[in-house]
Write a protein that holds these residues in place. Structure first.
Motif, mmCIF file in Angstrom:
data_model
loop_
_atom_site.group_PDB
_atom_site.id
_atom_site.type_symbol
_atom_site.label_atom_id
_atom_site.label_comp_id
_atom_site.label_asym_id
_atom_site.label_seq_id
_atom_site.Cartn_x
_atom_site.Cartn_y
_atom_site.Cartn_z
ATOM 1 N N TYR A 127 16.183 2.371 17.105
ATOM 2 C CA TYR A 127 14.919 1.996 16.478
ATOM 3 C C TYR A 127 14.033 1.265 17.471
ATOM 4 C CZ TYR A 127 17.205 2.833 11.937
ATOM 5 O OH TYR A 127 17.855 3.395 10.869
ATOM 6 N N ASN A 128 12.726 1.368 17.276
ATOM 7 C CA ASN A 128 11.774 0.480 17.931
ATOM 8 C C ASN A 128 11.543 -0.701 16.996
ATOM 9 O OD1 ASN A 128 11.183 2.125 20.274
ATOM 10 N ND2 ASN A 128 10.123 3.503 18.877
ATOM 11 N N VAL A 129 11.606 -1.922 17.541
ATOM 12 C CA VAL A 129 11.653 -3.113 16.698
ATOM 13 C C VAL A 129 10.689 -4.181 17.202
ATOM 14 C CG1 VAL A 129 13.175 -4.819 15.624
ATOM 15 C CG2 VAL A 129 14.125 -2.632 16.396
ATOM 16 N N VAL A 130 10.071 -4.894 16.260
ATOM 17 C CA VAL A 130 9.306 -6.095 16.579
ATOM 18 C C VAL A 130 9.830 -7.240 15.716
ATOM 19 C CG1 VAL A 130 7.192 -5.000 17.390
ATOM 20 C CG2 VAL A 130 7.506 -5.391 14.949
ATOM 21 N N VAL A 131 9.858 -8.433 16.301
ATOM 22 C CA VAL A 131 10.335 -9.632 15.615
ATOM 23 C C VAL A 131 9.382 -10.773 15.926
ATOM 24 C CG1 VAL A 131 12.182 -11.358 15.477
ATOM 25 C CG2 VAL A 131 12.760 -8.937 15.705
ATOM 26 N N ASP A 132 9.088 -11.585 14.934
ATOM 27 C CA ASP A 132 8.266 -12.778 15.179
ATOM 28 C C ASP A 132 8.324 -13.681 13.952
ATOM 29 O OD1 ASP A 132 6.628 -14.551 16.488
ATOM 30 O OD2 ASP A 132 4.973 -13.127 16.787
ATOM 31 N N VAL A 133 7.793 -14.895 14.100
ATOM 32 C CA VAL A 133 7.620 -15.807 12.972
ATOM 33 C C VAL A 133 6.145 -15.798 12.595
ATOM 34 C CG1 VAL A 133 7.748 -18.197 12.183
ATOM 35 C CG2 VAL A 133 9.581 -17.259 13.604
ATOM 36 N N LEU A 134 5.849 -15.479 11.352
ATOM 37 C CA LEU A 134 4.475 -15.352 10.877
ATOM 38 C C LEU A 134 4.171 -16.401 9.821
ATOM 39 C CD1 LEU A 134 4.297 -11.459 10.456
ATOM 40 C CD2 LEU A 134 3.729 -12.823 12.479
ATOM 41 N N LYS A 135 2.898 -16.767 9.729
ATOM 42 C CA LYS A 135 2.447 -17.739 8.738
ATOM 43 C C LYS A 135 1.790 -16.997 7.579
ATOM 44 C CE LYS A 135 1.544 -21.382 12.162
ATOM 45 N NZ LYS A 135 0.505 -22.305 12.715
ATOM 46 N N THR A 136 2.273 -17.239 6.372
ATOM 47 C CA THR A 136 1.773 -16.463 5.243
ATOM 48 C C THR A 136 0.305 -16.739 4.946
ATOM 49 O OG1 THR A 136 2.516 -18.112 3.623
ATOM 50 C CG2 THR A 136 4.058 -16.343 4.185
ATOM 51 N N GLU A 137 -0.192 -17.942 5.241
ATOM 52 C CA GLU A 137 -1.602 -18.202 4.923
ATOM 53 C C GLU A 137 -2.538 -17.378 5.791
ATOM 54 O OE1 GLU A 137 -1.148 -21.352 8.237
ATOM 55 O OE2 GLU A 137 0.112 -20.342 6.750
ATOM 56 N N THR A 138 -2.033 -16.853 6.929
ATOM 57 C CA THR A 138 -2.874 -16.008 7.769
ATOM 58 C C THR A 138 -2.998 -14.592 7.217
ATOM 59 O OG1 THR A 138 -1.058 -15.353 9.242
ATOM 60 C CG2 THR A 138 -2.278 -17.341 9.819
ATOM 61 N N TYR A 139 -2.357 -14.346 6.078
ATOM 62 C CA TYR A 139 -2.481 -13.058 5.381
ATOM 63 C C TYR A 139 -3.055 -13.241 3.977
ATOM 64 C CZ TYR A 139 0.261 -11.639 9.341
ATOM 65 O OH TYR A 139 0.685 -11.422 10.633
ATOM 66 N N GLY A 140 -3.678 -14.393 3.734
ATOM 67 C CA GLY A 140 -4.372 -14.612 2.479
ATOM 68 C C GLY A 140 -3.560 -15.259 1.387
ATOM 69 N N VAL A 141 -2.288 -15.566 1.644
ATOM 70 C CA VAL A 141 -1.468 -16.246 0.637
ATOM 71 C C VAL A 141 -1.920 -17.708 0.564
ATOM 72 C CG1 VAL A 141 0.881 -16.903 -0.040
ATOM 73 C CG2 VAL A 141 0.475 -14.707 1.106
ATOM 74 N N PRO A 142 -2.191 -18.257 -0.624
ATOM 75 C CA PRO A 142 -2.685 -19.640 -0.732
ATOM 76 C C PRO A 142 -1.583 -20.678 -0.587
ATOM 77 C CG PRO A 142 -2.527 -18.671 -2.911
ATOM 78 C CD PRO A 142 -2.181 -17.572 -1.934
ATOM 79 N N GLN A 143 -0.849 -20.579 0.491
ATOM 80 C CA GLN A 143 0.345 -21.404 0.688
ATOM 81 C C GLN A 143 0.750 -21.366 2.154
ATOM 82 O OE1 GLN A 143 5.090 -20.737 -0.333
ATOM 83 N NE2 GLN A 143 3.574 -19.445 -1.268
ATOM 84 N N THR A 144 1.176 -22.499 2.690
ATOM 85 C CA THR A 144 1.703 -22.520 4.052
ATOM 86 C C THR A 144 3.206 -22.261 3.988
ATOM 87 O OG1 THR A 144 1.887 -24.933 3.902
ATOM 88 C CG2 THR A 144 -0.064 -24.040 4.988
ATOM 89 N N ARG A 145 3.621 -21.180 4.590
ATOM 90 C CA ARG A 145 5.022 -20.750 4.521
ATOM 91 C C ARG A 145 5.281 -19.892 5.751
ATOM 92 N NH1 ARG A 145 7.652 -19.807 -0.629
ATOM 93 N NH2 ARG A 145 9.638 -18.710 -0.430
ATOM 94 N N SER A 146 6.199 -20.286 6.596
ATOM 95 C CA SER A 146 6.506 -19.521 7.804
ATOM 96 C C SER A 146 7.760 -18.684 7.575
ATOM 97 C CB SER A 146 6.721 -20.456 9.001
ATOM 98 O OG SER A 146 5.526 -21.136 9.319
ATOM 99 N N ARG A 147 7.716 -17.433 8.027
ATOM 100 C CA ARG A 147 8.841 -16.534 7.823
ATOM 101 C C ARG A 147 9.143 -15.766 9.100
ATOM 102 N NH1 ARG A 147 11.511 -18.179 3.655
ATOM 103 N NH2 ARG A 147 12.397 -16.127 3.220
ATOM 104 N N ALA A 148 10.434 -15.646 9.412
ATOM 105 C CA ALA A 148 10.878 -14.803 10.512
ATOM 106 C C ALA A 148 10.976 -13.375 9.991
ATOM 107 C CB ALA A 148 12.234 -15.278 11.031
#
Length: 436
Positions: free
Chosen positions: A189-210
């Motif tokens: 597989y070709n794969v990407v991994v990172d930690v993203l912040k949900t509020e940067t996608y419009g979610v009204p909450q600060t939540r970081s996810r790997a």
């Protein structure tokens, strides 16, 4: 249920298997994108919510399905997704998973070398917390797919995983073996991994996810992470520009002070990005049947980092995103300005409001008990929609789609879903997992 029109993706007919499906975060995302899904969920209460929402469900243990009934899964499933339980990896937990990360990486090596499931299970029993081993299940499902006669030994085309940030190192190990070593049958597989912040996608909450997004080699271009649509929330910058409101006592003046100017966009920020979504933005307007709107201004006091001392509890205004929504969301205290210089404790967040802070539809039919825990454990649907869209090569989803009405399942449909998920239309059966 309302869905956006399906778009052409890297797959002709995407079909998602959602492991550890919870009350339906990824499934709601899939439905809004016009993608069918089947969720496997152990918790009875979360299954009740799923049945009420009309989501295809197996009330089962993920590990048991892999061992005993994998061949009964629909062979057309081509997308594997999930967020394994995070308690042992979470900063808020005891940390058994963080301590066992290196051991789990060793088990990945054994799996890729073709060691038998029985031997792997025997060794996993030595872990101090058995939930730690559940992060291996997506990889074990990926391997099992290549051994399945019912699937014609066909591997999954796309894999989408999310977890707490502490699991990023494990996802990196997943990426290494999926790209370089390949599954035992040779699939890579070709794969990407990172930690993203949900509020940067419009979610009204600060939540970081790997997150991990994998796409089988030869299936279109290599995947990329979803592009952010909103600016990141910077707590220090907010507090600096707003006089430390988050640390101030809850008074009438702090409620008035929320009218301070918004932080200016920094020169390095993309001008195309929208402002992050605040609690006030998410909850202000009446939507659907149950949500009548919440009047601003208001303050929310959480119990994070308080050590039981009220003065240390974090405070955010309605013009900020919520703190990470967990099973403690029902304990958050909301203060409102009632006029005539009166500040009073107002109604706490309803489950529908808590769900909206997770980006669930306003009328989502939360059911059963432990609803706050269900809300807190869920993948934010809007974030999940961005992950699935990026994995499948679809356009970014519209945040407005998540606020569209969600029509609950009729009683007849619930009974049908429960017959499939539990084995009986009116309750659980012997095949359902038992609480421990």
């Amino acid at each position: 249920m309302t869905s956006t029109p399906p778009h052409q993706s890297v797959l002709d007919k995407p079909f998602v298997l959602d492991l550890f499906a919870g009350p339906g975060g990824l499934d709601v995302a899939g439905h809004r994108l016009g993608i069918p899904s089947l969720g496997i969920e152990w918790d009875k209460q979360a299954c009740l919510t799923r049945y009420a929402a009309g989501l295809e469900t197996l009330h089962a243990d993920v590990s048991a399905v892999r061992r005993d009934s994998f061949e009964s899964l629909p062979p057309e499933i081509n997308v594997l997704a999930g967020g394994p339980p995070c308690q042992t990896y979470s900063v808020a937990g005891r940390g058994a998973g963080r301590q066992a990360l290196e051991d789990v990486k060793g088990y990945i090596k054994r799996l890729m070398a073709g060691e038998s499931d029985a031997e792997i299970d025997k060794k996993l029993m030595r872990l101090s917390d058995p939930r730690t081993a559940l992060v291996l299940e997506p990889l074990r499902y990926a391997i099992q797919a290549t051994r399945s006669p019912n699937r014609g030994h066909r591997p999954y085309d796309v894999i989408v995983l999310e977890q707490v940030p502490a699991v990023e190192a494990l996802w990196e190990r997943y990426a290494e073996v999926l790209q370089d070593t390949g599954l035992p049958d040779g699939t890579k597989y070709n794969v990407v991994v990172d930690v993203l912040k949900t509020e940067t996608y419009g979610v009204p909450q600060t939540r970081s996810r790997a997150v991990l997004i994998a796409r089988r080699e030869g299936l279109g271009d290599a995947p990329s992470l979803p592009d952010p649509t909103h600016r990141a929330y910077e707590a220090k910058e907010w507090n600096r520009r707003n006089g430390g409101i988050a640390a101030a006592p809850v008074t009438q003046q702090t409620l008035y002070d929320v009218d301070a100017p918004e932080p200016r966009r920094r020169p390095t920020e993309d001008a195309r990005l929208e402002h992050w979504t605040s609690m006030g933005d998410a909850l202000a307007e009446p939507v659907g049947i149950k949500h009548r709107g919440r009047k601003a201004p208001f303050l929310v006091r959480s119990n994070y980092g308080s050590s039981g001392i009220p003065g240390r509890r974090g405070v955010r205004t309605d013009r900020q995103p919520a703190t990470t929504v967990t099973g403690r969301i029902s304990r958050f205290v909301v203060f409102e300005h009632l006029g005539h210089d009166v500040v009073c404790e107002g109604p706490r967040f309803s489950m529908n409001e808590a769900g909206m802070l997770q980006s669930f539809p306003p009328d989502y039919p939360w059911s059963g008990t432990a609803q706050a825990q269900q809300v807190g454990n869920a993948v934010p649907p809007l974030f999940g929609a961005h992950l699935l869209s990026a994995a499948l090569g679809l356009p970014a989803p519209a945040a407005e789609a998540m606020r569209e009405p969600w029509v609950p399942a009729a009683e007849e449909q619930r009974a049908k879903l429960r017959s499939h998920g539990c084995g009986a239309a009116d309750g659980c059966t012997a095949r359902c997992p038992r609480p421990v």
